[in-house]
Write a protein that holds these residues in place. Structure first.
Motif, PDB file in Angstrom:
ATOM      1  N   TYR A  32       4.968   5.188  -4.137  1.00  0.00           N
ATOM      2  CA  TYR A  32       5.781   6.022  -3.259  1.00  0.00           C
ATOM      3  C   TYR A  32       5.052   6.328  -1.954  1.00  0.00           C
ATOM      4  O   TYR A  32       3.849   6.603  -1.969  1.00  0.00           O
ATOM      5  CB  TYR A  32       6.077   7.374  -3.915  1.00  0.00           C
ATOM      6  CG  TYR A  32       7.013   7.337  -5.082  1.00  0.00           C
ATOM      7  CD1 TYR A  32       8.054   6.423  -5.153  1.00  0.00           C
ATOM      8  CD2 TYR A  32       6.861   8.245  -6.125  1.00  0.00           C
ATOM      9  CE1 TYR A  32       8.917   6.419  -6.231  1.00  0.00           C
ATOM     10  CE2 TYR A  32       7.725   8.245  -7.208  1.00  0.00           C
ATOM     11  CZ  TYR A  32       8.744   7.324  -7.255  1.00  0.00           C
ATOM     12  OH  TYR A  32       9.594   7.331  -8.317  1.00  0.00           O
ATOM     13  N   ALA A  33       5.819   6.327  -0.857  1.00  0.00           N
ATOM     14  CA  ALA A  33       5.290   6.842   0.404  1.00  0.00           C
ATOM     15  C   ALA A  33       5.480   8.354   0.356  1.00  0.00           C
ATOM     16  O   ALA A  33       6.613   8.832   0.324  1.00  0.00           O
ATOM     17  CB  ALA A  33       6.064   6.245   1.571  1.00  0.00           C
ATOM     18  N   ASP A 254      16.635  14.124  -7.674  1.00  0.00           N
ATOM     19  CA  ASP A 254      17.715  13.134  -7.686  1.00  0.00           C
ATOM     20  C   ASP A 254      18.958  13.619  -8.440  1.00  0.00           C
ATOM     21  O   ASP A 254      20.044  13.077  -8.240  1.00  0.00           O
ATOM     22  CB  ASP A 254      17.228  11.811  -8.309  1.00  0.00           C
ATOM     23  CG  ASP A 254      16.485  10.941  -7.295  1.00  0.00           C
ATOM     24  OD1 ASP A 254      16.051  11.483  -6.253  1.00  0.00           O
ATOM     25  OD2 ASP A 254      16.334   9.732  -7.549  1.00  0.00           O
ATOM     26  N   GLY A 264      11.752   5.975   2.477  1.00  0.00           N
ATOM     27  CA  GLY A 264      10.787   6.450   1.477  1.00  0.00           C
ATOM     28  C   GLY A 264      10.768   7.963   1.384  1.00  0.00           C
ATOM     29  O   GLY A 264       9.711   8.586   1.463  1.00  0.00           O
ATOM     30  N   GLY A 266      12.967   9.981  -0.994  1.00  0.00           N
ATOM     31  CA  GLY A 266      13.595  10.609  -2.166  1.00  0.00           C
ATOM     32  C   GLY A 266      12.725  11.656  -2.848  1.00  0.00           C
ATOM     33  O   GLY A 266      13.146  12.797  -3.047  1.00  0.00           O
ATOM     34  N   LEU A 267      11.496  11.283  -3.199  1.00  0.00           N
ATOM     35  CA  LEU A 267      10.640  12.237  -3.901  1.00  0.00           C
ATOM     36  C   LEU A 267      10.142  13.323  -2.945  1.00  0.00           C
ATOM     37  O   LEU A 267       9.985  14.483  -3.335  1.00  0.00           O
ATOM     38  CB  LEU A 267       9.461  11.521  -4.578  1.00  0.00           C
ATOM     39  CG  LEU A 267       8.574  12.434  -5.416  1.00  0.00           C
ATOM     40  CD1 LEU A 267       9.359  13.114  -6.528  1.00  0.00           C
ATOM     41  CD2 LEU A 267       7.403  11.671  -6.010  1.00  0.00           C
ATOM     42  N   ASN A 268       9.900  12.946  -1.690  1.00  0.00           N
ATOM     43  CA  ASN A 268       9.492  13.972  -0.705  1.00  0.00           C
ATOM     44  C   ASN A 268      10.535  15.083  -0.629  1.00  0.00           C
ATOM     45  O   ASN A 268      10.208  16.267  -0.610  1.00  0.00           O
ATOM     46  CB  ASN A 268       9.324  13.335   0.678  1.00  0.00           C
ATOM     47  CG  ASN A 268       8.105  12.440   0.749  1.00  0.00           C
ATOM     48  OD1 ASN A 268       7.007  12.863   0.432  1.00  0.00           O
ATOM     49  ND2 ASN A 268       8.300  11.196   1.141  1.00  0.00           N
TER      50      ASN A 268
HETATM   51  C1  LIG Z   1      12.737   1.258  -5.233  1.00  0.00           C
HETATM   52  C2  LIG Z   1      12.539   2.713  -4.922  1.00  0.00           C
HETATM   53  C3  LIG Z   1      11.527   3.108  -4.069  1.00  0.00           C
HETATM   54  C4  LIG Z   1      11.352   4.451  -3.765  1.00  0.00           C
HETATM   55  N1  LIG Z   1      10.362   4.797  -2.896  1.00  0.00           N
HETATM   56  C5  LIG Z   1      10.175   6.100  -2.593  1.00  0.00           C
HETATM   57  C6  LIG Z   1       9.155   6.474  -1.675  1.00  0.00           C
HETATM   58  O1  LIG Z   1       8.449   5.635  -1.119  1.00  0.00           O
HETATM   59  N2  LIG Z   1       8.983   7.799  -1.405  1.00  0.00           N
HETATM   60  C7  LIG Z   1       9.757   8.753  -1.986  1.00  0.00           C
HETATM   61  O2  LIG Z   1       9.552   9.938  -1.707  1.00  0.00           O
HETATM   62  N3  LIG Z   1      10.738   8.414  -2.856  1.00  0.00           N
HETATM   63  C8  LIG Z   1      10.967   7.123  -3.174  1.00  0.00           C
HETATM   64  N4  LIG Z   1      11.949   6.776  -4.056  1.00  0.00           N
HETATM   65  C9  LIG Z   1      12.803   7.830  -4.631  1.00  0.00           C
HETATM   66  C10 LIG Z   1      12.156   8.456  -5.884  1.00  0.00           C
HETATM   67  O3  LIG Z   1      11.947   7.466  -6.854  1.00  0.00           O
HETATM   68  C11 LIG Z   1      13.085   9.521  -6.461  1.00  0.00           C
HETATM   69  O4  LIG Z   1      13.615  10.322  -5.454  1.00  0.00           O
HETATM   70  C12 LIG Z   1      12.310  10.412  -7.455  1.00  0.00           C
HETATM   71  O5  LIG Z   1      11.814   9.626  -8.507  1.00  0.00           O
HETATM   72  C13 LIG Z   1      13.225  11.490  -7.997  1.00  0.00           C
HETATM   73  O6  LIG Z   1      12.549  12.222  -8.970  1.00  0.00           O
HETATM   74  P1  LIG Z   1      13.367  13.012 -10.090  1.00  0.00           P
HETATM   75  O7  LIG Z   1      12.332  13.631 -10.960  1.00  0.00           O
HETATM   76  O8  LIG Z   1      14.395  13.847  -9.457  1.00  0.00           O
HETATM   77  O9  LIG Z   1      14.152  11.887 -10.909  1.00  0.00           O
HETATM   78  P2  LIG Z   1      13.574  10.712 -11.803  1.00  0.00           P
HETATM   79  O10 LIG Z   1      12.350  10.111 -11.183  1.00  0.00           O
HETATM   80  O11 LIG Z   1      14.730   9.820 -12.102  1.00  0.00           O
HETATM   81  O12 LIG Z   1      13.075  11.422 -13.135  1.00  0.00           O
HETATM   82  C14 LIG Z   1      13.983  12.045 -14.022  1.00  0.00           C
HETATM   83  C15 LIG Z   1      13.252  12.262 -15.345  1.00  0.00           C
HETATM   84  O13 LIG Z   1      14.070  13.043 -16.216  1.00  0.00           O
HETATM   85  C16 LIG Z   1      14.036  12.465 -17.500  1.00  0.00           C
HETATM   86  N5  LIG Z   1      15.282  12.866 -18.192  1.00  0.00           N
HETATM   87  C17 LIG Z   1      16.540  12.444 -17.959  1.00  0.00           C
HETATM   88  N6  LIG Z   1      17.402  13.066 -18.795  1.00  0.00           N
HETATM   89  C18 LIG Z   1      16.667  13.902 -19.562  1.00  0.00           C
HETATM   90  C19 LIG Z   1      16.978  14.824 -20.616  1.00  0.00           C
HETATM   91  N7  LIG Z   1      18.240  15.026 -21.032  1.00  0.00           N
HETATM   92  N8  LIG Z   1      15.981  15.512 -21.185  1.00  0.00           N
HETATM   93  C20 LIG Z   1      14.710  15.343 -20.757  1.00  0.00           C
HETATM   94  N9  LIG Z   1      14.342  14.494 -19.773  1.00  0.00           N
HETATM   95  C21 LIG Z   1      15.315  13.783 -19.188  1.00  0.00           C
HETATM   96  C22 LIG Z   1      13.921  10.977 -17.256  1.00  0.00           C
HETATM   97  O14 LIG Z   1      13.393  10.316 -18.389  1.00  0.00           O
HETATM   98  C23 LIG Z   1      12.953  10.962 -16.081  1.00  0.00           C
HETATM   99  O15 LIG Z   1      11.624  10.995 -16.540  1.00  0.00           O
HETATM  100  C24 LIG Z   1      12.185   5.429  -4.355  1.00  0.00           C
HETATM  101  C25 LIG Z   1      13.207   5.035  -5.228  1.00  0.00           C
HETATM  102  C26 LIG Z   1      13.388   3.692  -5.501  1.00  0.00           C
HETATM  103  C27 LIG Z   1      14.500   3.276  -6.426  1.00  0.00           C
END
Ligand SMILES: Cc1cc2nc3c(=O)[nH]c(=O)nc-3n(C[C@H](O)[C@H](O)[C@H](O)COP(=O)(O)OP(=O)(O)OC[C@H]3O[C@@H](n4cnc5c(N)ncnc54)[C@H](O)[C@@H]3O)c2cc1C
Length: 359
Positions: A32-33, A254, A264, A266-268
């Protein structure tokens, strides 16, 4: 991101029940960036990956599809890097370790449905960080406005012949976007957003042919490329939940919003949700000391602040994607000319850079 929130809330002396899957996710090839704001936040939580797991980006180059060129430099921003390219498994490992040492966090395996349900029933606030296909969000009946880009992002790791010089490089070609992000040594992380049909074709190619296509798409910028990981792909959507909060619940990351990965961000953006939610909950100890953690009026402050910020970032990433997907020649000339005007726009360019850096 859920783990970062748990750590943030525990650092404010709140007791957290963390429902998470027991098994670590299989090796993620992504990197991730992360912007300076995310870095400061993760460093404060003592989970910033050390050494080779976080590579500073000193400059960023963006190439249009008809001579448009942009360059951003860390020099002059007051920070030592524009962003860091962070190994995803290393970050997840750091977060999991920190959670295991934090006595205010009780881990509940997601497989234990009864215990998870009992926790949700008794907790004053449930924050749903389940990613874009969140089941709990659906069960709450929260509508999501979604737009499928008709694209997949292919991610992989490569080694390159020429030094990357800590420069993140991006090429726009019609609606398709290729990014090569610097990692330790002579490695780079690939994020290649391509039309669904092109994705299927690229994923079916053998390693040699895939690398040949990649070499052509990046115009040989880094010399010979060698694939050092599997390829993995994600379908890309723009999405936003209509409501982010309700009585005793909130969405973050997300589960609340998804963006195109071209910037880049989404996570930021998700980590900025964490910071704002924690700030709002902390602030209630002042004049709102009598409000419960799950008080919807309190949670709406979080929703309002974050929706405005996410709208700005969505406008930027979605606008760029739509601009480059336009095929007619007139659009191509216009967007590349626009890039060159923007390159010399001084304060506007600085403002966009600061937004992307989370400053
Ligand atoms: C190809 C790609 C490149 C990317 N590059 C970047 C980047 O460079 N910089 C950046 O900032 N962002 C980037 N992103 C975006 C980033 O991946 C997401 O925004 C980030 O992962 C979101 O985090 P999250 O925890 O909200 O969701 P997720 O990462 O989807 O994590 C959700 C978690 O919840 C768990 N879960 C789901 N349901 C349940 C349940 N009922 N009970 C318990 N656990 C559960 C899942 O198993 C998972 O571990 C990129 C995305 C992609 C697809």
């Amino acid at each position: 991101m859920g783990l970062a929130l748990a750590l943030q809330l525990a650092s404010q002396r709140l007791r957290v029940g963390l429902v998470a899957h027991d098994q670590p996710r299989p090796g993620d090839v992504r990197a991730y960036a992360l912007n300076p704001a995310s870095r400061d936040q993760l460093a404060a939580l003592r989970v910033w990956p050390q050494g080779d797991a976080a590579t500073p980006v000193h400059a960023m180059e963006v190439h249009g599809d008809d001579g448009g060129e942009l360059r951003f430099d860390a020099a002059g921003t007051g920070r030592d890097a524009l962003a860091w390219i962070v190994d995803v498994p290393a970050l997840e490992h750091q977060l999991a370790q920190a959670v295991s040492y934090q006595s205010l966090i009780d881990r509940i395996p997601a497989a234990d449905a009864e215990q998870a349900k009992a926790l949700a029933a008794s907790a004053p606030l449930t924050v749903i960080c389940e990613g874009r296909d969140s089941f709990s969000r659906e069960r709450l009946g929260v509508a999501v406005e979604r737009h499928a880009y008709g694209q997949h992002a292919i991610a992989a790791r490569l080694s390159c012949e020429k030094p990357h010089g800590h420069v993140a490089r991006q090429w726009f070609d019609g609606g398709e976007i290729l990014a090569l992000l610097p990692l330790a040594g002579n490695s780079v992380a690939l994020v290649w957003s391509v039309a669904d049909a092109h994705h299927a074709e690229l994923m079916a190619l053998n390693t040699e042919s895939f690398v040949e296509r990649l070499h052509a798409a990046c115009r040989g910028a880094l010399g010979t490329l060698t694939l050092t990981s599997e390829r993995a792909a994600w379908p890309l959507t723009l999405g936003q939940a209509r409501h982010w909060v309700g009585p005793r619940w909130a969405l973050a990351g997300d589960a609340a919003h998804t963006l195109h990965p071209l910037a880049g961000q989404g996570l930021n953006v998700g980590l900025a949700d964490v910071a704002e939610l924690a700030r709002v909950l902390q602030a209630r100890q002042g004049q709102d000391y009598w409000r419960e953690l799950g008080d919807v009026k309190l949670l709406r402050r979080y929703e309002r602040a974050r929706k405005a910020d996410v709208a700005a970032m969505t406008g930027l990433t979605d606008g760029l994607q739509r601009l480059f997907v336009q095929a007619p020649r007139g659009w191509q000339v216009l967007r590349n000319a626009g890039m060159n005007v923007f390159e010399h726009s001084g304060p506007l360019k600085q403002w966009v850079a600061r937004q992307a850096m989370g400053l």
